[in-house]
Enzyme design. Structure first.
Site, mmCIF file in Angstrom:
data_model
loop_
_atom_site.group_PDB
_atom_site.id
_atom_site.type_symbol
_atom_site.label_atom_id
_atom_site.label_comp_id
_atom_site.label_asym_id
_atom_site.label_seq_id
_atom_site.Cartn_x
_atom_site.Cartn_y
_atom_site.Cartn_z
ATOM 1 N N GLY A 1 0.811 -1.215 0.000
ATOM 2 C CA GLY A 1 0.000 0.000 0.000
ATOM 3 C C GLY A 1 0.840 1.259 0.000
ATOM 4 N N LYS B 1 -2.059 9.782 17.479
ATOM 5 C CA LYS B 1 -2.231 11.083 18.137
ATOM 6 C C LYS B 1 -1.689 11.079 19.576
ATOM 7 C CE LYS B 1 -4.412 12.866 14.580
ATOM 8 N NZ LYS B 1 -3.560 13.533 13.610
ATOM 9 N N GLY C 1 2.338 4.906 1.517
ATOM 10 C CA GLY C 1 2.737 5.502 2.792
ATOM 11 C C GLY C 1 4.040 4.970 3.337
ATOM 12 N N ASN D 1 -8.866 9.465 3.387
ATOM 13 C CA ASN D 1 -8.549 9.467 1.951
ATOM 14 C C ASN D 1 -9.628 8.701 1.183
ATOM 15 O OD1 ASN D 1 -6.098 10.788 2.544
ATOM 16 N ND2 ASN D 1 -5.129 8.826 2.976
ATOM 17 N N GLU E 1 -0.187 -1.627 -7.005
ATOM 18 C CA GLU E 1 -0.875 -0.559 -7.730
ATOM 19 C C GLU E 1 0.072 0.632 -7.911
ATOM 20 O OE1 GLU E 1 -4.637 0.220 -5.679
ATOM 21 O OE2 GLU E 1 -3.772 2.080 -5.008
#
Ligand code: COA
Length: 511
Positions: A270, A409, A272, A385, A295
């Protein structure tokens, strides 16, 4: 090579005009199919010229906005520029632009989040209505009018085929040496006329290197000389390194058990930083002769091809950092026969993912104790996203993995929760969950055993007692007659961690 030499067809040369003039050919309310996939191969000048036109129009009485369809995410020059002036009424299928995100979450812009492999066929089937205009970046035009694709293919074949009008941006900044790296498959049909897709290995070429276009539909050609948005990846942090370590250990075990060959199976990774770190780990690891069926090709896979660890990779877009992009361009002759760029309905095709036995590795926002995964919605309501290709791969993979740090966070959010606040990938499509704490192999486990493993292996120690407490009380409640023991939950409490975060800024009660 001069800019003009990229446009070798005389009729198309006659249609060269400014981006401003081309933007005038797009009408209010049009559905516009634009090229672009993960910051690669998007038109750079026309969307900005259109945004200026829309900004002016929207200062007056008549409002102007369009539907924007792409391959996937683009860049500030496209999504950002158009969203900023209120120029997009509907967006599909995947975006990651902050202005788009803010407008979607404020209810000012519609967003249809589709599986990336579905988009082209939804258009062929007529599910999305008429495509009025295609705006496509290409690297050049051959004397016979065929188009040299640029750094992504995405849905360009479909946009060129289905749109009433075509506008081309011929970008001479894209390397001319990209010619020949693409494989555009024209054998797709609508049911009931579909045939098997003739691909058995990631490196198979089943199409042709060029895009076709009906020259009569081309209404404008715009010349550009601008780079793709290439963003730098951050160096892998400790969490990413630990996640990569768990995955490598898992692969070694699978090979030892005879469930995967020593060359593994084609890898999908993926987007990132975590995904990139896993690939960096594999590049240092013991596995050789690897292949990619993915991809987006990011720095990690490029490095693996460079080092010889990976023999070839199939993708729909090249999304490199500036330094990796330079390395790619400097050594294009080396990479040429090792990288194949395909339309996204092929790079993400369920039939191929299943046949090739792809190992799918995607990031997630959160997973619940039973293995359902949320990839898209912050606290259940705000889009981050989109699902991208993660569903295409996860549903059809040989092994599907989802990964995330165990908290977000500053530790106020646990990424392992009693119940996910939005479901993108159901427990049926999720086999492995990995955090920096560890890896939970859920294959063959009933829900309660999945829960035990996910809490023990993946949850952060600060959240483990609260998750265990919830799970134990859910079972007691079921045994007392309030619900079933198959997937025990306390329904009133299942999403309380999220609602507390919304109220108090942290998932667990203040001590
Ligand atoms: N709740 C709320 N926020 C969360 C969260 C959670 N459970 N988990 C992470 N976040 C926040 C992070 O804090 C970070 O916020 P920031 O940008 O304000 O710092 C942001 O989400 C991104 O998290 P990060 O850990 O940096 O992960 P990432 O960059 O790897 O992105 C996804 C993770 C899930 C958003 C991203 O992979 C994605 O969009 N996936 C869906 C599409 C996909 O899988 N595509 C590939 C298929 S081929």
């Amino acid at each position: 090579m001069s800019i003009n030499s990229r446009i070798q067809h005389p009729l198309l040369r006659e249609k060269i005009m400014s981006a401003e003039a081309a933007a005038l050919l797009i009408q209010n309310g049009d559905h516009v199919g634009m090229s672009g996939f993960t910051g690669a191969g998007y038109p750079k000048l026309i969307p900005q010229a259109l945004a200026k036109r829309i900004e002016l129009a929207n200062q007056g009485e008549t409002k102007f906005s369009i539907g924007v369809w792409t391959g996937a995410s683009t860049a500030p020059e496209l999504d950002g520029a158009l969203a900023k002036v209120g120029g997009i009424n509907m967006r599909l299928p995947y975006q990651s632009d902050p202005t788009c995100r803010a407008r979607i979450n404020a209810g000012l812009m519609d967003y249809v989040d589709l599986h990336l492999s579905h988009v082209a066929q939804f258009v062929w089937f007529g599910f999305l209505g008429k495509l009025n205009v295609a705006v496509i970046e290409v690297a050049g035009v051959l004397p016979d009018g065929r188009l040299i694709p640029s750094s992504s293919v995405g849905n360009n074949k479909t946009w060129l085929d289905q749109a009433d009008k075509v506008i081309l941006e011929v970008n001479s900044h894209q390397s001319a040496a990209l010619e020949g790296m693409h494989d555009i498959y024209y054998g797709t049909e609508r049911p009931p006329h579909r045939k098997p897709i003739p691909m058995e290995h990631t490196g198979d070429r089943i199409g042709e290197p060029y895009l076709r276009v009906d020259l009569n539909k081309v209404v404008a050609v715009v010349e550009t000389d601008l780079p793709d948005r290439n963003t730098e990846f951050s160096a892998p942090d400790q969490n990413s390194e630990r996640i990569a370590g768990h995955i490598l250990e898992f692969f070694a075990q699978e090979v030892k058990m005879g469930r995967m060959p020593p060359t593994l199976l084609p890898l999908q990774s993926g987007v990132g930083n975590i995904a990139n770190a896993v690939l960096a780990g594999l590049n240092r690891g013991p596995f050789d002769q690897l292949t990619g069926f993915t991809e987006v090709l990011q720095d990690g896979m490029l490095e693996m091809i460079r080092s010889g660890k990976m023999t070839n990779a199939s993708a729909t877009a090249l999304s490199f950092s500036p330094s990796a992009n330079q390395e790619f361009l400097d050594n294009l002759d080396f990479y040429r026969d090792k990288i194949i760029l395909r339309p996204q309905e092929i790079s993400n095709h369920p039939e191929l993912i299943r046949r090739l036995g792809v190992i799918s590795m995607n990031a997630m926002l959160e997973a619940d104790i039973y293995g359902n995964v949320n990839s898209t919605h912050i606290m259940g309501t705000r889009i981050m996203n989109g699902i991208g290709g993660s569903g295409d791969f996860a549903r059809n993979a040989y092994v599907s993995m989802f990964m995330s740090p165990s908290t977000a966070k500053g530790g106020t959010i646990s990424c392992i929760v009693p119940m996910v606040s939005h479901v993108d990938h159901t427990e049926h499509d999720v086999q492995i969950i990995v955090t920096e704490q560890g890896l939970a192999d859920l294959r063959g486990l009933a829900p309660r055993h999945r829960a035990e493993l996910i809490i023990q292996r993946c949850a952060h120690p600060d959240y483990r007692p609260a998750l265990l407490d919830y799970f134990q009380r859910a079972q007691q409640s079921a045994q007392a007659g309030h619900g079933g023991m198959h997937t025990p939950h306390i329904l009133d409490e299942a999403l309380s961690w999220h609602s507390r975060y919304e109220r108090e800024g942290q998932m667990l009660p203040k001590a």
